[in-house]
Scaffold this motif. Structure first.
Motif, PDB file in Angstrom:
ATOM      1  N   ILE A 138      31.607  26.231   0.465  1.00  0.00           N
ATOM      2  CA  ILE A 138      32.801  27.015   0.147  1.00  0.00           C
ATOM      3  C   ILE A 138      33.753  26.114  -0.647  1.00  0.00           C
ATOM      4  N   PHE A 139      34.333  26.674  -1.709  1.00  0.00           N
ATOM      5  CA  PHE A 139      35.268  25.934  -2.542  1.00  0.00           C
ATOM      6  C   PHE A 139      36.576  26.703  -2.643  1.00  0.00           C
ATOM      7  N   GLY A 152      33.491  22.289   2.323  1.00  0.00           N
ATOM      8  CA  GLY A 152      32.370  21.998   3.199  1.00  0.00           C
ATOM      9  C   GLY A 152      31.345  23.107   3.247  1.00  0.00           C
ATOM     10  N   THR A 153      30.343  22.882   4.064  1.00  0.00           N
ATOM     11  CA  THR A 153      29.206  23.782   4.176  1.00  0.00           C
ATOM     12  C   THR A 153      29.380  24.733   5.349  1.00  0.00           C
ATOM     13  N   VAL A 154      29.029  25.979   5.118  1.00  0.00           N
ATOM     14  CA  VAL A 154      29.049  26.992   6.166  1.00  0.00           C
ATOM     15  C   VAL A 154      27.641  27.155   6.690  1.00  0.00           C
ATOM     16  N   GLY A 155      27.417  26.829   7.945  1.00  0.00           N
ATOM     17  CA  GLY A 155      26.111  27.011   8.552  1.00  0.00           C
ATOM     18  C   GLY A 155      25.170  25.853   8.287  1.00  0.00           C
ATOM     19  N   THR A 156      24.022  25.889   8.967  1.00  0.00           N
ATOM     20  CA  THR A 156      23.020  24.827   8.867  1.00  0.00           C
ATOM     21  C   THR A 156      21.688  25.345   8.363  1.00  0.00           C
ATOM     22  N   GLN A 157      21.624  26.625   7.954  1.00  0.00           N
ATOM     23  CA  GLN A 157      20.365  27.179   7.490  1.00  0.00           C
ATOM     24  C   GLN A 157      19.925  26.493   6.203  1.00  0.00           C
ATOM     25  N   SER A 158      18.638  26.551   5.930  1.00  0.00           N
ATOM     26  CA  SER A 158      18.123  26.010   4.681  1.00  0.00           C
ATOM     27  C   SER A 158      16.960  26.896   4.225  1.00  0.00           C
TER      28      SER A 158
END
Length: 244
Positions: A138-139, A152-158
């Protein structure tokens, strides 16, 4: 394809066109994302060369606006409160803006690590928030600012994609994601930190749309058998809606 009357607008039309000078092997331009504001609708094209096509509701013609250099497609459009139009693009993760109704476009800068700017919203206070893929980042920027701040990053999925963003009436931010699994994340501090809301069924891989209704319920449109889920407690729990 006429999708019907929209009250104050004369009509709303979705079209498919092929630009006459496109090579024969280029794909048809799919005009699929609608943007409305100040009596104007705008859609975009394309696969190999990206530009914005605009159409005024009282006019029967479409015009091509300025070129978005280096962009391959435009997944999302936003008009901010000051009339600036923002366009999130692929494959470089750039956001362009136009302050003259689409005549010219300025690249506001690359969103580091992003290849696709998939969602744009303006929140209370005026900041612009962008959701991206493939890393679920998210920016944030403010109108007139020269850079984007990585929240930062939302979630840990890949892989992880932020498909949609929403600000609730409480001022909280929500992000619908696509990954394994697809989830809704919530921020109570303007995007500085994020937490997962209540889980969806295990087969949900994508949350594609978010809406807060007039009674404060939050609805999430998903890819789980076309299901729509509702939360009456700000996302703590979700229930499948029932249709007849």
């Amino acid at each position: 394809v006429n999708v019907g009357d929209l009250g104050m607008f004369d009509r709303l039309t979705v079209e498919m066109r092929v630009k006459p000078d496109f090579p024969a092997n280029d794909d048809t331009q799919m005009l699929y994302r609608l943007f409305t504001g100040n009596g104007t609708s705008a859609m975009y094209n394309t696969v190999n060369d990206s530009f914005i096509i605009s159409h005024r509701m009282n006019d029967s013609s479409w015009i091509t606006t300025g070129d978005l250099a280096g962009a391959g497609s435009v997944p999302t459009l936003l008009e901010s409160s000051d009339g600036t139009i923002y366009a999130g693009t692929t494959p470089n993760g750039d956001v362009f803006k136009s302050m003259d109704g689409g005549v010219t476009w300025t690249n506001t800068g690359n969103l580091a690590g992003a290849t696709n700017v998939s969602s744009l919203i303006q929140v209370s206070g005026g900041a612009i928030i962008a959701g991206t893929l493939p890393n679920g980042k998210i920016f944030k920027t403010n109108p007139g600012a020269l850079n984007w701040v990585d929240l930062g990053t939302v979630g840990t999925q890949s892989p992880n994609s932020v498909n949609c963003l929403m600000e609730s009436s409480r001022g909280w931010l929500y992000a619908g994601t696509e990954g394994v699994p697809g989830e809704v994340y919530r921020s109570r501090d303007g995007g500085a930190s994020w937490e997962a809301t209540g889980p969806f069924p295990g087969g949900t891989l994508a949350v594609n749309s978010l809406l807060e209704s007039s009674d404060g319920s939050i609805f999430a449109g998903t890819d789980y058998l076309g299901s729509i889920f509702r939360s009456r407690d700000d996302g703590d729990t979700w229930q499948a809606t029932v249709y007849e």
